[in-house]
Every structure is written in C-alpha cells, then in structure tokens.
Scaffold this active site. Structure first.
Site, mmCIF file in Angstrom:
data_model
loop_
_atom_site.group_PDB
_atom_site.id
_atom_site.type_symbol
_atom_site.label_atom_id
_atom_site.label_comp_id
_atom_site.label_asym_id
_atom_site.label_seq_id
_atom_site.Cartn_x
_atom_site.Cartn_y
_atom_site.Cartn_z
ATOM 1 N N ARG A 16 0.819 -1.275 -0.074
ATOM 2 C CA ARG A 16 0.031 -0.127 -0.029
ATOM 3 C C ARG A 16 0.747 1.285 0.070
ATOM 4 O O ARG A 16 0.306 2.609 0.067
ATOM 5 C CB ARG A 16 -0.798 -0.031 0.984
ATOM 6 C CG ARG A 16 -2.312 -0.981 0.966
ATOM 7 C CD ARG A 16 -3.410 -0.642 1.941
ATOM 8 N NE ARG A 16 -2.708 -1.244 3.185
ATOM 9 C CZ ARG A 16 -3.041 -1.179 4.529
ATOM 10 N NH1 ARG A 16 -3.986 -0.052 4.575
ATOM 11 N NH2 ARG A 16 -2.780 -1.966 5.617
ATOM 12 N N GLY A 79 4.140 -15.608 7.141
ATOM 13 C CA GLY A 79 3.659 -15.257 8.346
ATOM 14 C C GLY A 79 4.831 -14.868 9.470
ATOM 15 O O GLY A 79 5.722 -15.241 9.411
ATOM 16 N N GLY A 138 -4.928 -8.057 15.934
ATOM 17 C CA GLY A 138 -5.230 -9.507 16.753
ATOM 18 C C GLY A 138 -5.635 -8.798 18.150
ATOM 19 O O GLY A 138 -5.037 -7.830 18.618
ATOM 20 N N ARG A 333 27.598 26.726 1.725
ATOM 21 C CA ARG A 333 27.913 25.436 1.276
ATOM 22 C C ARG A 333 28.728 24.510 2.023
ATOM 23 O O ARG A 333 29.737 25.482 2.599
ATOM 24 C CB ARG A 333 27.745 25.394 -0.408
ATOM 25 C CG ARG A 333 26.743 25.850 -1.114
ATOM 26 C CD ARG A 333 26.959 26.045 -2.695
ATOM 27 N NE ARG A 333 27.701 24.915 -3.074
ATOM 28 C CZ ARG A 333 28.217 24.833 -4.099
ATOM 29 N NH1 ARG A 333 28.230 25.686 -4.894
ATOM 30 N NH2 ARG A 333 28.998 23.683 -4.466
ATOM 31 N N LYS A 351 31.071 28.718 -0.559
ATOM 32 C CA LYS A 351 31.441 27.545 -0.648
ATOM 33 C C LYS A 351 32.880 27.273 -0.320
ATOM 34 O O LYS A 351 33.701 27.972 -0.746
ATOM 35 C CB LYS A 351 31.474 26.892 -2.228
ATOM 36 C CG LYS A 351 31.407 25.383 -2.029
ATOM 37 C CD LYS A 351 32.000 24.942 -3.279
ATOM 38 C CE LYS A 351 33.372 25.309 -3.617
ATOM 39 N NZ LYS A 351 34.025 24.567 -4.883
ATOM 40 N N TYR A 366 29.588 35.323 -5.379
ATOM 41 C CA TYR A 366 30.153 33.912 -5.150
ATOM 42 C C TYR A 366 31.370 34.062 -4.652
ATOM 43 O O TYR A 366 32.392 34.706 -5.122
ATOM 44 C CB TYR A 366 30.006 33.245 -6.406
ATOM 45 C CG TYR A 366 30.529 31.804 -6.255
ATOM 46 C CD1 TYR A 366 29.878 31.062 -5.533
ATOM 47 C CD2 TYR A 366 31.591 31.471 -7.194
ATOM 48 C CE1 TYR A 366 30.345 29.719 -5.445
ATOM 49 C CE2 TYR A 366 32.145 30.086 -6.991
ATOM 50 C CZ TYR A 366 31.494 29.136 -6.154
ATOM 51 O OH TYR A 366 32.045 28.113 -5.887
HETATM 52 C C1 UD1 Z 1 0.237 -8.686 13.133
HETATM 53 C C2 UD1 Z 1 -0.033 -9.723 14.233
HETATM 54 C C3 UD1 Z 1 -1.365 -8.861 15.084
HETATM 55 C C4 UD1 Z 1 -1.010 -7.612 15.339
HETATM 56 C C5 UD1 Z 1 -0.478 -6.830 14.126
HETATM 57 C C6 UD1 Z 1 0.259 -5.463 14.646
HETATM 58 C C7 UD1 Z 1 0.429 -11.850 13.702
HETATM 59 C C8 UD1 Z 1 -0.108 -13.361 13.132
HETATM 60 N N1 UD1 Z 1 -0.445 -10.929 13.811
HETATM 61 O O1 UD1 Z 1 -0.638 -8.811 12.258
HETATM 62 O O2 UD1 Z 1 -1.822 -9.731 16.146
HETATM 63 O O3 UD1 Z 1 -2.123 -6.822 15.861
HETATM 64 O O4 UD1 Z 1 0.582 -7.476 13.703
HETATM 65 O O5 UD1 Z 1 0.320 -4.716 13.474
HETATM 66 O O6 UD1 Z 1 1.636 -11.828 14.087
HETATM 67 N N2 UD1 Z 1 6.169 -10.059 8.267
HETATM 68 C C9 UD1 Z 1 7.378 -10.642 8.126
HETATM 69 N N3 UD1 Z 1 7.355 -11.843 7.353
HETATM 70 C C10 UD1 Z 1 6.171 -12.471 7.186
HETATM 71 C C11 UD1 Z 1 4.971 -11.611 7.796
HETATM 72 C C12 UD1 Z 1 5.163 -10.272 8.177
HETATM 73 O O7 UD1 Z 1 8.547 -10.269 8.127
HETATM 74 O O8 UD1 Z 1 6.041 -13.579 6.580
HETATM 75 C C13 UD1 Z 1 6.571 -8.648 9.099
HETATM 76 C C14 UD1 Z 1 5.963 -7.524 8.187
HETATM 77 O O9 UD1 Z 1 6.901 -7.147 7.445
HETATM 78 C C15 UD1 Z 1 5.382 -6.528 9.078
HETATM 79 C C16 UD1 Z 1 5.089 -7.269 10.318
HETATM 80 O O10 UD1 Z 1 5.986 -8.523 10.208
HETATM 81 O O11 UD1 Z 1 6.286 -5.581 9.576
HETATM 82 C C17 UD1 Z 1 3.590 -7.605 10.578
HETATM 83 O O12 UD1 Z 1 2.869 -8.293 9.486
HETATM 84 P P1 UD1 Z 1 1.684 -8.079 9.023
HETATM 85 O O13 UD1 Z 1 1.077 -8.948 8.095
HETATM 86 O O14 UD1 Z 1 1.512 -6.654 8.821
HETATM 87 O O15 UD1 Z 1 0.805 -8.490 10.401
HETATM 88 P P2 UD1 Z 1 -0.626 -8.319 10.728
HETATM 89 O O16 UD1 Z 1 -1.240 -9.111 9.981
HETATM 90 O O17 UD1 Z 1 -0.955 -6.686 10.612
#
Ligand code: UD1
Ligand code: CA
Length: 460
Positions: A16, A79, A138, A333, A351, A366
């Site tokens: 986004r 995740g 979460g 500068r 400068k 200058y």
């Molecule tokens: C996560 C939490 C949620 C919390 C929220 C806060 C989990 C399952 N959920 O959700 O409870 O309220 O953050 O913002 O943890 N990232 C990785 N690798 C991945 C996935 C994510 O590095 O495979 C990093 C992302 O770059 C980001 C952060 O982890 O900085 C959170 O990931 P995102 O997918 O935004 O988590 P949410 O679904 O928002």
C-alpha cells in the site's frame, strides 16, 4: 554478556505504499523507518540484532550497510511466526528475544525495557494497547475468571464477541529463548490466512504454564506501524510535534510548534528563536541567542551565540561564528567557516571558504574556494572565478581589502592586504598591498552617436 537478542521483522511487501522503495526504507524525519528501529535496538546493547528481510531483496541490507547486523532472508513470507523461525539459529538458548518490526519506528526505549525485564523473569511479555477502533489487529483474549491472558486471536479468525475486545496486540513482545525454540517448531498454519502466526505462541505458553504478561506503552503512537503514505505522514507529524514539545520545554522560542521540521538532532542554547517553516537536518547546534528566520534550511551546522539567520537562507555543513548576520536568501555550502561578526547578505553564495572576523559580503556574490581575511568588504556582484572548466583554484583576499562591485577575481589569485579593487574589474594577477587596482576600459563619451535602427523587411 547481554542476554538480549533482538529480531526485527522487515520482510513484508508494503504493497500500500505504491512504491519501488521497500517499505522499511521510506524515511520518517529524514531517516528510514528501519533506521529508527535499529537505533532503538542498538541503544538496548543486545547480544545481537537479526533483521528478517525479503521483499525489496538486497536493497534493504545495502541501504542500511551495517556489518554488525545479522541479515536473515525470508522467502517466501509465510507469516510472522515463520519470519521469526528464520532467525532461530541466531537465538541462544540462555537468552531472551525482543521482537520488533521494521515498520514500527517510534517505540520508546523505556517501554521496551519494561518488556525485557518481564521476559528476564521467565515471562512471555506482550506489548498491548487499548484502541477506540481495534479493527484489523489481533485481539488479546483474557480468561474471564482470572483476567489473565489466554490467547491472541487475529481479526480474520475472531468470533464476533472477540472482535469487541479493544485491547490489541501491537506485535512487539519479549520471549525467553528456552521456550521459543519449542513453541515455534509447533506452529501450524491452520487459520484464515494460512500463515504461521507468531501470536499462536501465547496459547502455547498458557498451556505450558508459562506466565504471560501485558505491558502498555506510555503513548499509543509508540506502537503505530506504517502501511501507507497516509499513515507515514500522520506519524511524521506526531514525531515532529514531539520534537517541538521538547524544544519548547527546553526554553526554545518557536513561532509555531506545528511549522518546524527536525530531521536529525537539534541542540539549542538559551533564548534561541526559530521562526516558521524551518528545517533542521543532521546535527545542528544553535548557541545562545541565535535567531533563525522563516523558511531557512540548516544541515549539519554549528552557529555560535548571537548570530541571526534572516529568512530563506540555506546553510549546509558549515560553521558560523558569533554575532554573524546571514541572509536573507543566503546560501552557505559545505566547507565554509565564518569567524565572528561576519555578514553574508542576500543572494550571496559561499562555498568551501573561510571568512575572518568583521568581513562583509552583503549582496549578490559568489565566494568559492577562498580565504578571506579580516575587515574585508566584498562589493555587490563580486565573483571568485574558481573553476576553469577542469580544475578549481583558490582566491586569497587578505585583511582590510575593499573589493569594488561587480569584480571578477580569476583564481588562483591573491589580493594583498589593504588593497582596493575598482568596481567592474577583472583581476587575473596578484595585487600589491595598499594600492588601488583597476582593470577596465577608460570611460569615453562619443558625441553624435546614433543608435542602430531596425531594418524594414525587403530592405537591403
Ligand atoms: C500482526 C499480528 C497482529 C497484530 C498486528 C500489529 C500476527 C499473526 N499478527 O498482524 O496480532 O495486531 O501485527 O500490527 O503476528 N512480516 C514478515 N514476514 C512475514 C509476515 C510479516 O517479516 O512472513 C513482518 C511484516 O513486514 C510486518 C510485520 O511482520 O512488519 C507484521 O506483519 P503483518 O502481515 O502486517 O501482520 P498483521 O497481519 O498486521
Ligand atoms: Ca498479515
């Protein structure tokens, strides 16, 4: 050795942001989001810092360029639990791990110290906040009888009742490593998003009888993560507002606390006054009584007591002495050092030059690669011609020189002590001291001179 390990999750795409720049490299207050998180992490003196990266590939480690960090690549991104799993080989069993996020830049050090202290006593410590609108986050599910934390449920997996909960998971947590290894290996992806949720370790801790505690930050903005330019600009304003508040509390006078931008560190003495729309970058030091006029930009600058910068001035990597008068519309500068009581006026560019006590260049000049002595007056429109198209040369102007207006000083050249240069001169040779030097055609007046007239079409 510190028990603390820090893992920064930064593999997310940042779809986004609609940008080719990886999300964690977008700047807040002139520094990448990830840079803020790293500064915070470093100030906690951990045993090691791992950064989990993925999207944007090598651009992230390349931009940060810090050999002390451990870079762990996560491809594909399955995740937050899967992300932390990639860092497991670097998390010693005797330690504890603080999980931070590359897109959550402003978490306070005191807030994190509380989490770390809790994890040190074998607790899974979560950072939570209560939000008016918890949607998207979460939810912290508590045991209805004991009030203790039972689990974290992602919004997409939550029941209607759970969605009513306003206490949310910020994602930031501290975990004793002795448990972390086992828990992460047990993670499954049986959920709405088919992801390995780090948050699932909370229910595991409860099941294993490990204490789970929640800490809240002093300010909710400490936990704000960035997903869009709209959120980025909102957090930028929060950050700037905090900077302004701090300056005001130290006694700095700001014309408008909502119209100042500090992108680095601004250190002020007593009775400093800053007018609207000024930008401070890098390390800027303003000593007692310094005044900065509206719309000025100061970067890596030291300004000694009593100096005044008039509006619309740009000063970059320079040192300004006491009681100087700069601007309006001055451009100073890199490599410039002005002694005390120097005046650099409107549309004057300086400068890589030093200007000694009491000298003035007030209009349209200058001055480049020059050494200017004391009590020199440089007339309007004077130019040091420091560049021959290939090389740069130095101009030396000794003490008590007077340079007439619209003079060109063709470097390398030395204007000796006490000499005067007549207006409109092009000086290509060193001048002797205490003399008047001129180089221009003698003024003549021609009687009966007629101006050329425009030819009529077709006329020869
Ligand atoms: C996560 C939490 C949620 C919390 C929220 C806060 C989990 C399952 N959920 O959700 O409870 O309220 O953050 O913002 O943890 N990232 C990785 N690798 C991945 C996935 C994510 O590095 O495979 C990093 C992302 O770059 C980001 C952060 O982890 O900085 C959170 O990931 P995102 O997918 O935004 O988590 P949410 O679904 O928002
Ligand atoms: Ca997600």
């Amino acid at each position: 050795m510190s028990k603390l390990h820090i893992v920064i999750l930064a593999a997310g795409l940042g779809k986004r942001m609609y940008s080719t720049l990886p999300k964690v490299l977008h700047p807040l207050a002139g520094k990448p989001l990830l840079g803020h998180v790293l500064d915070t992490a470093r100030s906690l003196s951990p045993r090691r810092i791992c950064v989990v990266y993925g999207h944007g590939g090598e651009a992230v480690p390349q931009a940060i360029c810090d050999e002390t960090l451990i870079w762990v690549k996560q491809v594909p991104q399955l995740g937050t639990g899967h992300a932390l799993m990639q860092a497991l080989p670097h998390l010693d069993n005797d330690g504890l791990t603080l999980v931070l996020y590359g897109d959550v830049p402003l978490t306070g050090i005191e807030t994190l110290k509380k989490l770390i202290a809790a994890a040190e006593s074998k607790t899974l410590a979560l950072l939570t906040v209560d939000l008016e609108d918890p949607s998207g986050y979460g939810r912290i599910v508590r045991n209805s009888k004991t009030g203790g934390i039972a689990a974290i449920v992602e919004e997409k997996d939550a029941s209607n009742a759970q969605r009513q909960v306003r206490e949310i998971n910020t994602g930031i947590m501290a975990v004793p490593n002795q448990y972390l290894h086992g828990w992460l290996h047990k993670l499954e992806n049986k959920n709405a998003q088919k992801e390995y949720y780090l948050t699932d370790i909370v229910a595991m801790a409860v099941k294993d009888g490990v204490k789970v505690d929640a800490t809240q930050p002093d300010y909710a903005w400490e936990t704000i993560g960035i997903n869009s330019k709209t959120q980025l600009v909102a957090l930028e304003r929060i950050y700037q507002n905090e900077c302004a508040k701090e300056l005001l509390e130290q006694g700095v006078t700001l014309a408008d606390s909502s119209r100042i931008d500090v992108r680095g560190q601004l250190v002020c003495g007593r009775d400093v006054e800053i007018d609207i729309n000024c930008i401070f970058e890098g390390h800027v030091q303003l000593d007692d009584g310094v005044k900065v006029g509206a719309h000025s930009i100061l970067k890596n600058v030291k300004i000694a007591a009593g100096s005044a910068i008039a509006p619309f001035s740009l000063i970059d990597t320079a040192e300004i002495g006491k009681n100087c008068r700069i601007g309006p519309y001055a451009r100073i500068r890199p490599g410039t050092r002005l002694a005390d009581d120097v005046h650099v006026g409107n549309f004057v560019e300086v400068k890589n030059s030093t200007i000694a006590v009491g000298s003035k260049a007030n209009h349209l000049s200058y001055i480049g690669d020059s050494v200017v002595g004391k009590n020199v007056n440089i007339g309007a429109g004077t130019i040091t011609c420091n560049y021959d198209g290939a090389n740069k040369y130095q101009t030396i102007i000794e003490d008590d020189v007077f340079v007439g207006s619209d003079t060109q000083l063709v470097a390398p050249v030395k204007v000796a002590q006490g000499s005067t240069i007549g207006a409109g001169s092009t000086i290509t040779k060193d001048t002797p001291p205490e003399t008047l030097t001129l180089s221009r055609a003698k003024q003549v007046s021609i009687d009966g001179w007629t101006r050329p007239v425009k030819k009529v079409k077709g006329e020869k």
